[in-house]
Structures are given as structure tokens and as C-alpha cells.
Enzyme design. Structure first.
Site, PDB file in Angstrom:
ATOM      1  N   PRO A 106      37.115  42.963  48.710  1.00 16.28           N
ATOM      2  CG  PRO A 106      39.150  43.766  47.888  1.00 16.28           C
ATOM      3  CD  PRO A 106      38.508  42.565  48.503  1.00 16.28           C
ATOM      4  CG  LEU A 111      39.364  41.209  43.441  1.00 16.15           C
ATOM      5  CD1 LEU A 111      39.946  41.383  44.839  1.00 16.15           C
ATOM      6  CD2 LEU A 111      40.368  40.504  42.531  1.00 16.15           C
ATOM      7  CB  SER A 114      28.421  41.851  42.630  1.00 14.71           C
ATOM      8  OG  SER A 114      29.017  41.544  41.398  1.00 14.71           O
ATOM      9  CG  ASP A 157      32.727  37.871  37.466  1.00 16.69           C
ATOM     10  OD1 ASP A 157      33.569  37.497  36.627  1.00 16.69           O
ATOM     11  OD2 ASP A 157      32.715  39.012  37.956  1.00 16.69           O
TER      12      ASP A 157
HETATM   13  C1  MEV Z   1      34.407  40.708  34.902  1.00 17.87           C
HETATM   14  O1  MEV Z   1      34.977  39.900  35.923  1.00 17.87           O
HETATM   15  C2  MEV Z   1      34.779  40.173  33.556  1.00 17.87           C
HETATM   16  C3  MEV Z   1      34.264  40.947  32.350  1.00 17.87           C
HETATM   17  O2  MEV Z   1      34.669  40.173  31.215  1.00 17.87           O
HETATM   18  C4  MEV Z   1      32.764  41.107  32.372  1.00 17.87           C
HETATM   19  C5  MEV Z   1      31.995  39.811  32.165  1.00 17.87           C
HETATM   20  O3  MEV Z   1      32.572  38.798  31.777  1.00 17.87           O
HETATM   21  O4  MEV Z   1      30.768  39.846  32.362  1.00 17.87           O
HETATM   22  C6  MEV Z   1      34.905  42.310  32.225  1.00 17.87           C
END
Ligand code: MEV
Length: 320
Positions: A106, A111, A114, A157
Site C-alpha cells: 500500500p 512501508l 516508493s 528505505d
Molecule cells: C521513512 O521510512 C523513515 C524516515 O526516517 C524518513 C527517512 O529516513 O528518510 C521518516
């Protein structure tokens, strides 16, 4: 390799896949250089197929959109960036292609949707051409797409969606984390999207307005992540759960939780979870709860759905 390239040429297309991730500790603090821990969500996969279509503008076909790059909605800009970056990285910057995306992840739920799409695109481009993408070249493709999606991504990510097991990410470097006992997590979708870009920008604004309080909370989040490495190695579920609850409380203090996410965390606790917290950017998205066993996870998942979660997934991180 030559044979992979020949096979892809025969088929006329290249394929690639990647999985979702959940951040266990350190989201937001990681943007300011803290360590963070992420786990793979293998059952939430994205698959892509890239087909050569000489003479045609980039065409995209996904669940939400079918059409050309120039008619694509804003939300597909990171995907288009990934295609361009991947083709450039495999030495075919001017190729014209069609991209098909099938995703079970989703979107806007913290999660890594992208990043996973971009990773799957990079793999499909490598498959199409038979090019070998090194880890850094691969990472850079995903990061280019992530910059378009989120502005200032830490890079966790991009690493997490490409890693087979749990990782510790710190200042751009990544290593595998040992896990001393199987860990069963229940992931609950609040049903509300959360924009990571907005959440990260909000933390930056609040930090500028109140640096002392914000830096204290970010430092505590960093300590929770750092200390969790030993708990993971020992497979100490109660200790990990306690850290998750503290992390959720701190994420609330830096302004990225919501009433709905807090309610889901409370419901998981009431159902006997060792701990629970929001995961990823927050402001919507998902809550991650740590169960004591797969059997207990079913009970926690039911409780989370009764408390308003739109969907739940259960995932077990194997001991390593
Ligand atoms: C996003 O999955 C995690 C955050 O720490 C943003 C990032 O690390 O770029 C909120």
C-alpha cells in the site's frame, strides 16, 4: 551476464521485484544521523516488467494509472525518475521502454512503497540489459527516485527494501543485524495515508522552533535504536517491546503520531503485545506490534482490526 542478457532479449522484457520494509527503531532520528533498524516484509512485494518499445514515449501501466510519462500524475514522478536513472546506469539512457508495475505494497503507509518500486525498476532494467548493477549503483538509482518522492531521504528505505534480513543503518552505511529468537510482528494499517515528506518537514520546523526539546527526544530515539541491537541479538522480546512503547511515546512528542495511531498502539498492548509503535514517517500509515508467538499474533491482529485497523499482516523475522 551474456546469457541473462540473451534470455531477456529473447523475451523482449526484463523483470524485477522488491519487498516492503518496516522501521523498527530510529525513524526520523535517522534523518539527523542517528542509527536505525529496519525489517523486511517479504509478503508485500512489488513486481515490475520493462519492455523495449523503440519509437514510443515512456509508457506506464500500473493499478492506478495507464498512460504515457507526460500524462502521468505527480505521484508517478519518482517512478519515472527511477526508470530514467536505471536506464542511464545500465548504459542505455536513450532507450524507450514500457513499464508495468504490480504492487501489493500500500502506498503512503510508511512501508517503503516508493523505494521498493524504484528497486524493482532497477532490477528489471538490469535484467533487460544483462548489466550487473553494483550495490552502490543500485542504491543511487533508488535514492534518486526517493529524493523526488521525499525531498531529503536518509537512505534507510533504499537499503531496507533491498536487504533480505533485518538491517542496522547508520550514516549511510548498512549492516545485517543478528536476531537471537524468531520475532513475530503484526503490522496494522490505520487506513489513513501519511506523507513522509510532510512528516519530515514538520519535524524540521518544530526542531527550528524548539531545538532543546526536539533534540532531546531525537537523542532518546537514537539511544533506543542503538540499544536495541543487543536486545535483537539476544532475542529479548520483552526488552524490545518496552523500547517500542518508549519510541512511540517519543515519536508522539516530536509530532508525528495521531489519535488513531495511539489508539492502535493501546489496542495492541491491551491484547498482550510486548510493545507497539508507529512505523515510518507517521501522521497516518501503520503501527507495528511485537507478539510473543504466532498464535498470540492472531489474537493481536483481531484486536487491532476491532480497534479500526483496515488491514493487518503478520510477519516473522527468523532467528539468524
Ligand atoms: C521513512 O521510512 C523513515 C524516515 O526516517 C524518513 C527517512 O529516513 O528518510 C521518516
Amino acid at each position: 551476464t551474456a546469457t541473462a542478457a540473451e534470455a531477456a532479449h529473447e523475451r523482449g522484457h526484463g523483470i524485477g521485484s522488491a519487498h516492503a520494509k518496516a522501521i523498527l527503531f530510529g525513524e526520523h532520528a535517522v534523518v539527523y544521523g542517528a542509527p536505525a533498524i529496519a525489517v523486511p516484509l517479504h509478503q508485500l512485494e512489488v513486481e515490475t516488467r520493462i519492455r523495449s518499445t523503440p519509437g514510443h514515449e515512456l509508457r506506464i501501466e500500473s493499478e492506478l494509472f495507464a498512460g504515457t510519462a507526460s500524462s502521468a500524475p505527480e505521484r508517478l514522478r519518482p517512478v519515472i525518475t527511477a526508470v530514467r536513472a536505471a536506464l542511464a546506469a545500465v548504459g542505455r539512457p536513450d532507450d524507450q521502454v514500457q513499464l508495468r508495475v504490480r504492487s501489493a505494497i500500500p502506498h503512503g503507509r510508511g512501508l517503503g512503497s516508493s523505494a521498493a518500486v524504484a528497486a524493482a525498476v532497477a532490477r528489471a532494467a538490469a535484467d533487460l540489459t544483462g548489466a550487473e548493477l553494483g550495490a552502490d549503483a543500485f542504491h543511487e538509482i533508488v535514492q534518486q527516485a526517493e529524493r523526488v518522492a521525499h525531498g531529503n531521504p536518509s537512505g534507510i528505505d533504499a537499503r531496507a527494501v533491498a536487504a533480505a534480513g533485518p538491517i542496522r543503518f547508520h550514516e549511510g552505511r548498512v549492516c545485517a543485524t543478528g536476531v537471537g529468537a524468531p520475532l513475530t510482528f503484526v503490522l496494522a494499517d490505520s487506513g489513513r495515508p501519511g506523507s513522509t515528506a510532510e512528516a519530515v518537514a514538520g519535524v524540521r520546523e518544530r526542531r527550528a522552533a524548539d531545538p532543546v526539546a526536539m533534540d532531546r527526544a531525537l537523542a532518546q530515539l537514537s539511544e533506543l535504536a542503538e540499544g536495541s541491537v543487543l536486545d535483537l541479538e539476544l532475542g529479548d522480546r520483552p526488552a524490545l517491546g518496552a523500547r517500542m512503547l518508549q519510541a512511540h511515546e517519543l515519536l508522539g512528542r516530536i509530532g508525528v503520531s495521531t489519535v488513531r495511531l495511539d489508539a492502535l498502539v493501546d489496542a495492541a498492548r491491551a491484547a498482550g503485545a510486548h510493545g507497539a509503535k508507529l512505523t515510518g514517517g507517521g501522521l497516518g500509515g501503520c503501527v507495528l506490534a511485537l507478539a510473543d508467538s504466532e498464535q498470540q499474533a492472531e489474537h493481536i491482529a483481531l484486536a487491532l482490526r476491532a480497534a479500526g485497523a483496515r488491514r493487518t499482516w503478520t510477519t516473522t523475522v527468523a532467528a539468524s
